[in-house]
Design a protein around this motif. Structure first.
Motif, PDB file in Angstrom:
ATOM      1  N   ASN A  50       0.824  -1.215   0.000  1.00  0.00           N
ATOM      2  CA  ASN A  50       0.000   0.000   0.000  1.00  0.00           C
ATOM      3  C   ASN A  50       0.857   1.263   0.000  1.00  0.00           C
ATOM      4  OD1 ASN A  50      -2.424  -1.405  -0.011  1.00  0.00           O
ATOM      5  ND2 ASN A  50      -2.518  -1.529   2.229  1.00  0.00           N
ATOM      6  N   SER A  51       1.992   1.209   0.684  1.00  0.00           N
ATOM      7  CA  SER A  51       2.894   2.362   0.721  1.00  0.00           C
ATOM      8  C   SER A  51       3.407   2.682  -0.674  1.00  0.00           C
ATOM      9  CB  SER A  51       4.070   2.078   1.661  1.00  0.00           C
ATOM     10  OG  SER A  51       3.626   1.825   2.973  1.00  0.00           O
ATOM     11  N   TYR A  86       1.794   1.858  -3.586  1.00  0.00           N
ATOM     12  CA  TYR A  86       0.686   2.330  -4.424  1.00  0.00           C
ATOM     13  C   TYR A  86       0.259   3.754  -4.073  1.00  0.00           C
ATOM     14  CZ  TYR A  86       0.239  -2.401  -6.203  1.00  0.00           C
ATOM     15  OH  TYR A  86       0.482  -3.601  -6.824  1.00  0.00           O
ATOM     16  N   ASP A  87       0.564   4.193  -2.844  1.00  0.00           N
ATOM     17  CA  ASP A  87       0.224   5.561  -2.444  1.00  0.00           C
ATOM     18  C   ASP A  87       1.014   6.595  -3.239  1.00  0.00           C
ATOM     19  OD1 ASP A  87      -1.640   4.756  -0.616  1.00  0.00           O
ATOM     20  OD2 ASP A  87      -0.299   4.863   1.126  1.00  0.00           O
ATOM     21  N   ASP A  99       0.831  12.983   6.333  1.00  0.00           N
ATOM     22  CA  ASP A  99       0.433  12.742   4.947  1.00  0.00           C
ATOM     23  C   ASP A  99       1.667  12.740   4.053  1.00  0.00           C
ATOM     24  OD1 ASP A  99      -0.764  12.470   2.556  1.00  0.00           O
ATOM     25  OD2 ASP A  99      -1.890  14.360   2.609  1.00  0.00           O
ATOM     26  N   GLN A 123       2.029  11.461   1.122  1.00  0.00           N
ATOM     27  CA  GLN A 123       1.708  11.707  -0.277  1.00  0.00           C
ATOM     28  C   GLN A 123       1.817  13.188  -0.624  1.00  0.00           C
ATOM     29  OE1 GLN A 123      -2.059   9.162   0.056  1.00  0.00           O
ATOM     30  NE2 GLN A 123      -1.578   8.988  -2.124  1.00  0.00           N
TER      31      GLN A 123
END
Length: 403
Positions: free
Chosen positions: A278-279, A281-282, A356, A358
């Motif tokens: 997930n990290s 794909y973020d 955050d 991202q």
């Protein structure tokens, strides 16, 4: 008149042995300080050689006082043979000698001193002559490999035009002359029976200080990891890239060669850079058009630049630049504390999961889009050679089709 002519001829004769033809125009300005400190280092090294050899001969004589001369010779041959084996095994490092040239040269001199100290220790425990002498010889031969392997790139940095052979020959001559002078000085001192350990300590301090100054005086045009870090950090803080002289002076030479020298890891493996899928794909959408992915792993406190399988030279440089930009962004955020290992060795404080990432990655991407080309342009204006070859990006790559 005749005396003046003789003096000129004498100086011309000396210069023909110690300086390259066409000096000083045939070499860079950093040649003189480098050769000065190199001569001092070899002087102290030659002086120490007398005392360490004396210690070894005394130790082997005491430990083998009742042995046949042949047995003593065998021990000496084993000592030398172990050193040659160590040299051979270490030589396989090959290309790695280019990555951290200055750091490796200084580490080699430190290792040389360690070997000399172990040789000196044989006088205290002569019955352990063989294991200690073998260990010391391995250390000194490994140090000799580092000196030989880093010599040519350094001399190449001084040469102007096609005179690398002349520069090398004169540099080695200066080293040999200084070594002989140090040996002669030490022989005279030895007749006065000075304190062996005090004398060795003083000579070692002179040797290591000269070695440090010798390495710091070298001005290289290429950007390895340490100099690249200096250049990028200066650019992000001031908007300008340091000159060759400034960048080389600001470079730290005390890092352990080939080890990760900071919170930025270039060419890392996927599992090191990301806590989980997930990290990845973020941040993946941000780097769709790039041949690399840059991320921060809060569990390890490091910035990771993961290269895609089609990454070229400029992609690797851009990935390294982006990693430093992300580091700059994260350190600028007051609620974030990233590893300061490179500058101060502080304990790593993981980034809170609630932050955050991202947003910070996206911010760094926008900065890189605006600053990367100006950085390269200013670096080239200062004379820096932009190449990924000395950044040691590793071989790990990820497939661009990762889902």
């Amino acid at each position: 008149m005749c005396v003046h002519i003789c003096e000129n001829e004498l100086m011309s004769f000396i210069r023909s042995y110690v300086v390259p033809e066409g000096f000083p125009d045939s070499v860079s300005p950093s040649y003189v300080p480098y050769m000065t400190w190199r001569a001092l280092k070899h002087f102290f090294g030659g002086a120490m050689g007398v005392f360490t050899t004396q210690a070894l001969l005394h130790s082997v004589g005491v430990s083998k006082s009742q042995a046949m001369p042949g047995a003593v010779a065998i021990n000496w041959i084993i000592k030398d043979g172990s050193g040659r084996i160590g040299k051979m095994l270490f030589s396989r490092q090959g290309k790695k000698f280019d990555y951290d040239l200055k750091q490796l040269r200084l580490s080699g001199d430190l290792l040389m001193e360690l070997g000399a100290a172990v040789e000196l220790a044989t006088t205290a425990v002569p019955h352990l002559f063989l294991p200690l002498a073998c260990a010391a010889n391995v250390a000194k031969n490994v140090a000799a490999v580092t000196s030989t392997s880093t010599r040519t790139p350094i001399y190449k940095a001084f040469a102007k035009g096609e005179n690398i052979g002349d520069v090398t020959a004169k540099g080695e001559c200066v080293g040999n002359v200084a070594d002989l002078l140090g040996t002669g000085f030490s022989i005279i001192m030895a007749k006065r029976n000075p304190s062996l350990f005090t004398t060795f300590a003083l000579l070692s301090c002179g040797y290591l200080f000269s070695s440090y100054r010798e390495v710091k005086s070298v001005v290289l045009h290429t950007l390895n990891r340490a100099r690249f870090t200096v250049a990028v950090e200066s650019f992000l803080k001031t908007g300008s890239v340091p000159t060759l002289q400034e960048g080389n002076m600001m470079e730290t030479v005390f890092n352990i060669p080939w080890c990760k020298d900071g919170p930025v890891v270039l060419g890392s493996r996927f599992k090191e850079a990301f806590q989980d899928a997930n990290s990845f794909y973020d941040v993946k959408p941000v780097f769709e058009k790039e041949r690399y992915v840059v991320a921060y792993n809060p569990l390890k406190g490091n910035i990771y630049a993961v290269l895609k399988d089609k990454a070229k030279s400029d992609d690797i440089l851009k990935a390294a630049f982006h990693a430093h930009v992300l580091l700059y962004v994260l350190r600028s955020a007051k609620h974030i504390q990233v590893s300061n290992e490179y500058t101060s060795g502080d304990h790593v404080t993981p980034l809170p999961r609630s932050v955050d990432l991202q947003a910070h990655v996206a911010e760094s991407y926008n900065m890189v889009s605006a600053l990367y080309e100006p950085f390269k342009s200013k670096a080239k204006e200062q004379g820096w050679v932009m190449s990924d070859s000395l950044l040691n990006p590793g071989r790990a790559r990820i497939c661009e089709q990762v889902r």
